[in-house]
Write a protein that holds these residues in place. Structure first.
Motif, short mmCIF file in Angstrom:
data_model
loop_
_atom_site.label_atom_id
_atom_site.label_comp_id
_atom_site.label_asym_id
_atom_site.label_seq_id
_atom_site.Cartn_x
_atom_site.Cartn_y
_atom_site.Cartn_z
N SER A 127 0.83 -1.20 0.00
CA SER A 127 0.00 0.00 0.00
C SER A 127 0.87 1.26 0.00
CB SER A 127 -0.91 0.00 1.23
OG SER A 127 -1.62 1.21 1.32
N THR A 128 1.95 1.26 0.80
CA THR A 128 2.84 2.41 0.86
C THR A 128 3.52 2.63 -0.48
OG1 THR A 128 3.25 2.05 3.22
CG2 THR A 128 4.83 3.41 2.04
N TYR A 129 4.08 1.54 -1.05
CA TYR A 129 4.70 1.66 -2.37
C TYR A 129 3.68 2.13 -3.40
CZ TYR A 129 8.71 -0.92 -0.52
OH TYR A 129 9.80 -1.32 0.20
N GLY A 130 2.48 1.57 -3.32
CA GLY A 130 1.43 1.94 -4.26
C GLY A 130 1.09 3.42 -4.20
N ASN A 131 1.03 3.98 -2.99
CA ASN A 131 0.72 5.40 -2.84
C ASN A 131 1.78 6.27 -3.52
OD1 ASN A 131 -1.57 4.86 -1.28
ND2 ASN A 131 -0.44 4.88 0.64
N PHE A 132 3.05 5.93 -3.33
CA PHE A 132 4.14 6.71 -3.92
C PHE A 132 4.14 6.58 -5.45
CE2 PHE A 132 5.74 6.74 0.41
CZ PHE A 132 6.40 7.97 0.50
N ILE A 133 4.07 5.35 -5.94
CA ILE A 133 4.14 5.13 -7.38
C ILE A 133 2.92 5.71 -8.09
CG2 ILE A 133 4.18 3.36 -9.20
CD1 ILE A 133 5.77 1.61 -7.23
N GLY B 218 0.99 8.10 -7.06
CA GLY B 218 1.06 9.56 -6.99
C GLY B 218 2.00 10.14 -8.02
N GLY B 219 3.17 9.52 -8.19
CA GLY B 219 4.15 10.01 -9.17
C GLY B 219 3.64 9.94 -10.59
N LEU B 220 3.06 8.81 -10.97
CA LEU B 220 2.55 8.63 -12.34
C LEU B 220 1.35 9.54 -12.60
CD1 LEU B 220 2.80 4.74 -12.70
CD2 LEU B 220 4.35 6.48 -13.63
N ALA B 221 0.47 9.66 -11.62
CA ALA B 221 -0.70 10.52 -11.78
C ALA B 221 -0.27 11.98 -11.92
CB ALA B 221 -1.64 10.36 -10.59
N GLY B 222 0.70 12.40 -11.14
CA GLY B 222 1.19 13.78 -11.22
C GLY B 222 1.82 14.09 -12.56
N THR C 227 8.52 16.14 -11.54
CA THR C 227 7.16 16.03 -11.01
C THR C 227 6.86 14.64 -10.48
OG1 THR C 227 4.87 16.66 -11.46
CG2 THR C 227 5.94 15.32 -13.12
N VAL C 228 7.53 13.61 -11.04
CA VAL C 228 7.29 12.25 -10.56
C VAL C 228 7.74 12.08 -9.11
CG1 VAL C 228 7.86 9.80 -10.86
CG2 VAL C 228 7.31 11.21 -12.85
N PRO C 229 9.02 12.39 -8.78
CA PRO C 229 9.39 12.27 -7.36
C PRO C 229 8.67 13.26 -6.46
CG PRO C 229 11.17 13.27 -8.62
CD PRO C 229 10.18 12.75 -9.61
N ALA C 230 8.38 14.47 -6.97
CA ALA C 230 7.71 15.48 -6.14
C ALA C 230 6.28 15.05 -5.80
CB ALA C 230 7.70 16.83 -6.84
N THR C 231 5.54 14.58 -6.81
CA THR C 231 4.15 14.18 -6.57
C THR C 231 4.08 12.86 -5.81
OG1 THR C 231 3.66 15.18 -8.72
CG2 THR C 231 1.88 13.99 -7.66
N ALA C 232 5.06 11.98 -6.07
CA ALA C 232 5.12 10.73 -5.31
C ALA C 232 5.31 11.04 -3.83
CB ALA C 232 6.26 9.85 -5.83
N LEU C 233 6.21 11.97 -3.55
CA LEU C 233 6.44 12.39 -2.16
C LEU C 233 5.19 13.03 -1.57
CD1 LEU C 233 8.47 12.77 0.17
CD2 LEU C 233 9.14 14.94 -0.89
N TYR C 234 4.48 13.79 -2.38
CA TYR C 234 3.27 14.49 -1.95
C TYR C 234 2.19 13.50 -1.51
CZ TYR C 234 -0.77 17.66 -2.46
OH TYR C 234 -1.91 18.41 -2.26
#
Length: 359
Positions: A55-61, A63-67, A124-131
């Motif tokens: 779930s944690t990995y999923g949230n980051f990945i 988020g990055g792709l969606a951003g 934007t991928v690492p930034a939104t993934a972090l977000y």
């Protein structure tokens, strides 16, 4: 009473008070029961741990792709918004969204609308993934903490959104500085006649040249110009956006459940768009200040800046341009943020559900 492999066995009941051999038989009988129960318990724990990790990995990945998808697809609108926001004194070159689109396209081509998109696509991928990752982690932590007994869920959602934006800004601000500088730059190198009073002018050959030049002339702090204003914009924006999103999502899910159906894709798009658009409109004045600070650079020759900081920019914009100056480009910002957040949230939920089984 004596504990045997996790089971309580009464000697009297097992042996009848006569034989120790019966105790051994009881132990042997209890062992497989204990073993199977323990294995099942550990299996459940490990399964839960794996699901939480996924779930944690999923949230980051997710988020990055969606951003990435959301930011790139709405980038031309962001370029138009930036041009409108950075016009300081009349006569203005651009008069409205349509006129700005037309002039950029005629004078600079399609490239003008996408100038600086490379740095966005990269960071934007690492930034939104972090977000998104920071938001989910913060929310889970707060909801499962003792604060849950004393603070409303809405307050914890808003706090999680603010914390997520503060973390994201560490990567977002340098990217945003390069992006807006590239968005407002002209097609030709600067001449002695160019000045920053009527409209900021920069000329960078590439995103990397922009980073190198900004650091050389203004120091690393130049990349973080407008950091305070960005946090002041994004913290309340994220707090409001996630609050609106969570509440709208709950309401839409409740309606769908009453109709015995899942949420439809267009409903998810609408929820994200409304949440982002309303939050963007409320926080727009700070976005104007942030953009002015990021694009002012240093006036050639004097080495001075037009605005001394966030509060000075606020004061001067209101005094020189009136309150309307704080809302320059608001329609295009909302018009950009609404579809951007619609795409971002819808893709975020879809990727988590389809690929990471996160509900």
């Amino acid at each position: 009473m004596k504990r045997l492999y996790g089971c309580c066995v009464d000697y009297q009941s097992v042996t009848g008070g006569t034989s120790v051999e019966s105790v051994s038989q009881a132990v042997a009988a209890a062992a497989p029961l204990r073993s199977s129960a323990t294995c099942a318990a550990w299996s459940a724990v490990e399964s839960t741990s794996e699901r939480q990790q996924a779930s944690t990995y999923g949230n980051f990945i997710a988020g990055g792709l969606a951003g990435l998808a959301a930011d790139v697809s709405t980038y031309p609108l962001d370029s138009v918004k930036t041009r409108l926001q950075t016009q300081v004194l009349p006569p203005f070159k651009y008069n409205g969204v349509g006129d700005t689109f037309r002039k950029i396209f005629i004078e600079e081509g399609l490239v003008g609308l996408f100038r600086g998109v490379g740095v966005v696509a990269t960071l934007t991928v690492p930034a939104t993934a972090l977000y998104f990752g920071a938001y989910e982690v913060s929310k889970d932590f707060l909801l499962n903490s003792p604060l849950n007994q004393h603070v409303s869920e809405a307050s914890m959602v808003m706090a999680s959104g603010s914390l997520a934006s503060i973390a994201e800004c560490l990567l977002l601000v340098p990217m945003d500085t390069v992006k807006v500088r590239r968005q407002v730059q002209g097609l030709r190198p600067l001449t002695s006649e160019d000045h920053l009073r009527s409209h900021p002018r920069f000329y960078y050959k590439s995103n990397w040249d922009a980073v190198r030049t900004i650091v050389a002339r203004e120091g690393v702090s130049g990349l973080y110009a407008g950091y305070t204003a960005t946090v002041m914009r994004d913290a309340p924006f994220s707090a409001l956006q996630f609050l609106f999103y969570e509440e709208l999502f709950k309401f839409a899910t409740w309606l769908a459940t009453r109709q015995n159906r899942p949420l439809r894709p267009y409903e998810k798009l609408l929820i994200g768009g409304v949440a982002g658009g309303v939050a963007g409109c409320i926080t727009h004045p700070v976005d104007v200040i942030k953009t002015r600070l990021q694009t002012q650079g240093k006036t050639q020759g004097s080495g001075t800046r037009l605005y001394l900081g966030t509060w000075d920019a606020l004061r001067r914009i209101v005094v020189e341009e009136g309150a309307a100056g704080l809302f320059k480009g608001v329609s295009v910002r909302v018009g950009k943020i609404a579809p951007q957040m619609a795409i971002q949230f819808a893709m975020y939920e879809m990727i988590r559900e389809k690929f990471f089984a996160v509900e």
